[in-house]
Design a protein around this motif. Structure first.
Motif, PDB file in Angstrom:
ATOM      1  N   LEU A   1      -9.423  10.891  20.712  1.00  0.00           N
ATOM      2  CA  LEU A   1      -9.666  12.061  19.954  1.00  0.00           C
ATOM      3  C   LEU A   1     -11.093  12.270  20.661  1.00  0.00           C
ATOM      4  O   LEU A   1     -12.128  11.518  20.863  1.00  0.00           O
ATOM      5  CB  LEU A   1     -10.187  11.902  18.627  1.00  0.00           C
TER       6      LEU A   1
ATOM      7  N   GLU B   1      -3.654   4.411  20.849  1.00  0.00           N
ATOM      8  CA  GLU B   1      -4.220   5.302  20.042  1.00  0.00           C
ATOM      9  C   GLU B   1      -4.680   6.803  20.864  1.00  0.00           C
ATOM     10  O   GLU B   1      -5.278   6.465  21.691  1.00  0.00           O
ATOM     11  CB  GLU B   1      -5.647   4.925  19.151  1.00  0.00           C
TER      12      GLU B   1
ATOM     13  N   LYS C   1      -5.862  -1.063  22.597  1.00  0.00           N
ATOM     14  CA  LYS C   1      -6.520  -2.188  21.854  1.00  0.00           C
ATOM     15  C   LYS C   1      -5.482  -3.326  21.914  1.00  0.00           C
ATOM     16  O   LYS C   1      -4.435  -3.135  21.245  1.00  0.00           O
ATOM     17  CB  LYS C   1      -6.862  -1.663  20.651  1.00  0.00           C
TER      18      LYS C   1
ATOM     19  N   TYR D   1     -10.420   4.975  13.171  1.00  0.00           N
ATOM     20  CA  TYR D   1      -9.719   3.920  14.047  1.00  0.00           C
ATOM     21  C   TYR D   1     -10.296   2.681  13.978  1.00  0.00           C
ATOM     22  O   TYR D   1      -9.843   1.919  14.694  1.00  0.00           O
ATOM     23  CB  TYR D   1      -9.724   4.470  15.468  1.00  0.00           C
TER      24      TYR D   1
END
Ligand code: 9MJ
Length: 692
Positions: free
Chosen positions: A125, A122, A304, A238
């Motif tokens: 951010l 991911e 992850k 997330y």
């Protein structure tokens, strides 16, 4: 007072419709109706609720505008603590992460560790971590991460964020979502919203934010949620926190993210599931290359372990999970010394203070200059020559000085002083009280302004003079060969060929381009003149509205204000421009040397509706080899089509040239018609448009 049943039904209908449109727009990124339609339904709902205040519900779309200010934020204790992440600063640390994960899983395990591990990747951010609690499908609490155990209750602020649904999609009765579910994610401000916010702040003398993260933090920390409502905040989910026991969740992290998406919240569309750490490294490299082009800031990638069973076995250390790692990109902010300040003179005479810095690497690029914008910004930063400053380079935005490190200030610092005369031509520098900008009053007498004006005149969206780049304009002006626009068209072959690094062939090419550029359009010509605040769109609007240059020259303020997007300020600039005798002379001289364009009566609304592509929305992407994208756009507009910048459900057709990227993928996924350049030219011919 009882509310008539038909009114209640209509209110319910409007809310559902508006929620569906918001979801399509903010979460799916695929709007299905024009903004004006949304606004119309929104106002209808507002007025029904105003007539029947008892019908207002907490989750109505009208309730996203903020509430009365709070005295302070209350505290929230997280039911499950909010974790932070360990960092990997380089590839070795990332590979080491997997080694440790494997070692840990091996102890006392019956797992087959010859298999590769699956990772969710991911983009990380750079905003603020928050927790959203939904109870019975309704957003009941939003909190900051705080220290991970206790955060601040920012529910009223988060309720104003456009892409945070006040209620989840689906129904509790159908078990579409758990009775209690905590969704965690990041609140951030996308790059474009940040630039706009700061531009507006600079123009109004308001607070300028150092970076999008600070802007997001400052916006969420408002006690008055009506202010938060004005800020371009977004939420991206997330992970989850607490979940009611009875709800059966999927077994992987990526599937949970999909659930969150179905509940109506945004997840990152750039996330991916990959096998093995080498694929993670490849994803990291690929996103690093894409970083500048993304419309939001990221400071790394979070990897992850996707399998929740494995996550559970790995557990946590201190405040961070053992099953995740944040691999960091090079920092976008660095500290360096401000060695001096020069003042650059722009096309309109604006003096911009430019910081001369001790060279430093920022996000992979050597930076030795940064903009200080204007003297208000210098005052706001309190910056002096000799200071240690924090500079920021994000994407293709020019590097900025964002703060001074005051506790490192040496006692030899000097003030930054606005010169009283132009550093280029010596004319007086003027500063109008209400403007942040100081300007050289020299006009085209000023060499700097002249150069910039000619560069603009020749640029792609203006007269598009092929081969006349910025460097060549500077050479031509410095050599005294051109002083005004029309001088360009008097250039002689041997004059041009005598310039440094200019061969006879390229000199001839330039003369050919100049000849070709004489045939232009009224819109391009108006834009090329460089009237203040008249950009490409305004110039084209003026051309479409009036049809003849003479009518624009003679227009009064009222008739200028009738042109789409022209307000009082722009109208005043246009009037001032055409009132200047020397501007009229410039236009006359250009006509004399043969610059020409077609003029015709403007197309009426009725005629517009009759055009073959009226009402159709096109997007252009990729490289067109036969004609430029600007020409393609003009052809489409002349046939009545609207040309927009991004693909959405409203798009009718994508014109995709070579090397088309994400817009093409998106159009394919939305089932939008796609034309290649050859097909486009065929279409134009079908409408009897002469191409080239
Ligand atoms: C960010 N900042 O984008 C996490 N994050 O997961 C993503 N942060 C996170 N995941 C567990 N994508 C703790 C923090």
């Amino acid at each position: 007072m009882t509310i008539p049943a038909d009114v209640l039904t209509r209110i319910q209908q409007l809310r559902e419709q508006l929620n569906a449109y918001s979801h399509q727009y903010y979460v799916l990124d695929a709007p299905t109706v024009p903004d004006a339609e949304y606004d119309r339904l929104f106002r209808e709902l507002q007025s029904l609720e105003a007539e029947h205040p008892d019908a207002i519900s907490n989750d109505s779309p009208t309730q996203k505008v903020g509430a009365e200010p709070l005295a302070s934020f209350s505290q929230v204790t997280h039911e499950r603590s909010m974790l932070s992440l360990d960092n990997a600063m380089n590839q070795n640390e990332l590979i080491d992460f997997e080694r440790k994960v494997r070692a840990r899983l091996k102890t006392g395990s019956d797992l087959d560790l010859s298999q590769t591990l699956e990772y969710a990747c991911e983009p990380k951010l750079d905003g603020l971590a928050v927790s959203l609690l939904y109870e019975n499908g309704q957003l009941t609490q939003a909190a900051t991460r705080g220290d991970g155990t206790t955060g601040e209750n920012i529910t009223l602020n988060v309720r104003t964020i456009k892409n945070v649904p006040l209620s989840l999609r689906g129904s509790l009765a159908n078990s579409d979502y758990p009775e209690r579910i905590e969704v965690r994610g990041e609140i951030y401000i996308p790059k474009a919203g940040f630039e706009k916010l700061n531009q507006a702040a600079r123009a109004n003398g308001a607070k300028v934010f150092a970076n999008p993260r600070n802007a997001a933090a400052g916006s969420l920390r408002q006690l008055d949620s009506r202010i938060t409502a004005q800020r371009p905040l977004e939420f991206c989910a997330y992970s989850i926190g607490v979940v009611s026991d009875e709800f059966e969740l999927p077994k992987t992290h990526s599937e949970i993210l999909n659930c969150i998406k179905h509940w109506g919240l945004k997840i990152n569309s750039d996330m991916a599931v990959v096998q093995g750490i080498d694929a993670c490294v490849a994803y990291f490299t690929q996103m690093g290359e894409k970083r500048d082009a993304l419309d939001y800031d990221i400071d790394g990638i979070v990897f992850k372990i996707n399998d929740l069973g494995l996550q559970e076995r790995l557990g946590f250390v201190a405040r961070a999970p053992r099953w995740a790692i944040a691999a960091k990109f090079p920092a976008q902010e660095e500290i360096t010394t401000l060695e001096g300040v020069d003042f650059q003179v722009g096309r309109t005479g604006a003096l911009t203070p430019v910081a001369r810095l001790k060279a430093v690497h920022v996000a992979g690029v050597m930076v030795s200059n940064a903009t200080l914008h204007n003297m208000d910004e210098v005052a706001r930063l309190g910056v002096k020559i000799g200071d240690e400053v924090i500079i920021r380079r994000a994407g293709d935005v020019i590097p900025q000085v964002v703060a001074v490190v005051l506790d490192r200030r040496p006692n030899t610092v000097r003030d930054i002083v606005l010169p009283q005369t132009c550093p280029v031509c010596g004319s007086n520098v003027e500063r109008i009280e209400t403007e942040a900008v100081a300007r050289c009053s020299g006009g085209l007498y000023c060499g700097a302004q002249r150069k910039e004006a000619i560069k603009h005149f020749a640029s792609r969206k203006a007269l598009d003079i092929d081969g006349l780049g910025n460097k060549l304009v500077e050479q031509l002006v410095d050599a005294g060969l051109i002083n005004s626009f029309d001088d360009l068209f008097h250039l002689q072959l041997d004059e041009v060929a005598s310039l440094e690094r200019m061969a006879k062939k390229s000199a001839q090419n330039l003369l050919n381009s100049l000849e070709k550029a004489k045939n232009t359009t009224l819109g391009r010509f108006l834009y090329a003149l460089g009237i203040r605040e008249v950009g490409v769109t305004t110039a084209q609007n003026l051309a479409d509205h009036f049809g003849f240059l003479e009518r624009i020259e003679q227009a009064d303020e009222a008739s200028l204000l009738a042109v789409p997007d022209i307000g009082e300020i722009v109208a005043k600039h246009i009037l001032a421009f055409f009132n200047e005798e020397h501007n009229k002379i410039i236009i006359e001289q250009l006509r004399k040397v043969g610059v020409n364009w077609q003029e015709s009566e403007p197309v009426s609304a009725d005629q517009q509706a009759d055009l073959p592509l009226a009402g159709k929305v096109f997007v252009i992407t990729g490289t067109l080899s036969e004609m430029g994208r600007d020409d393609a756009k003009q052809h489409l507009q002349a046939l009545g089509a609207k040309v927009t910048g991004s693909v959405s459900a409203k798009t009718d057709c994508l014109l995709a040239g070579e090397k088309a990227g994400s817009k093409l993928t998106k159009a394919q996924s939305l089932g939008i018609d796609i034309l290649d350049e050859a097909g486009f030219i065929e279409m134009l011919k079908q409408y009897l448009v002469e191409v080239l």
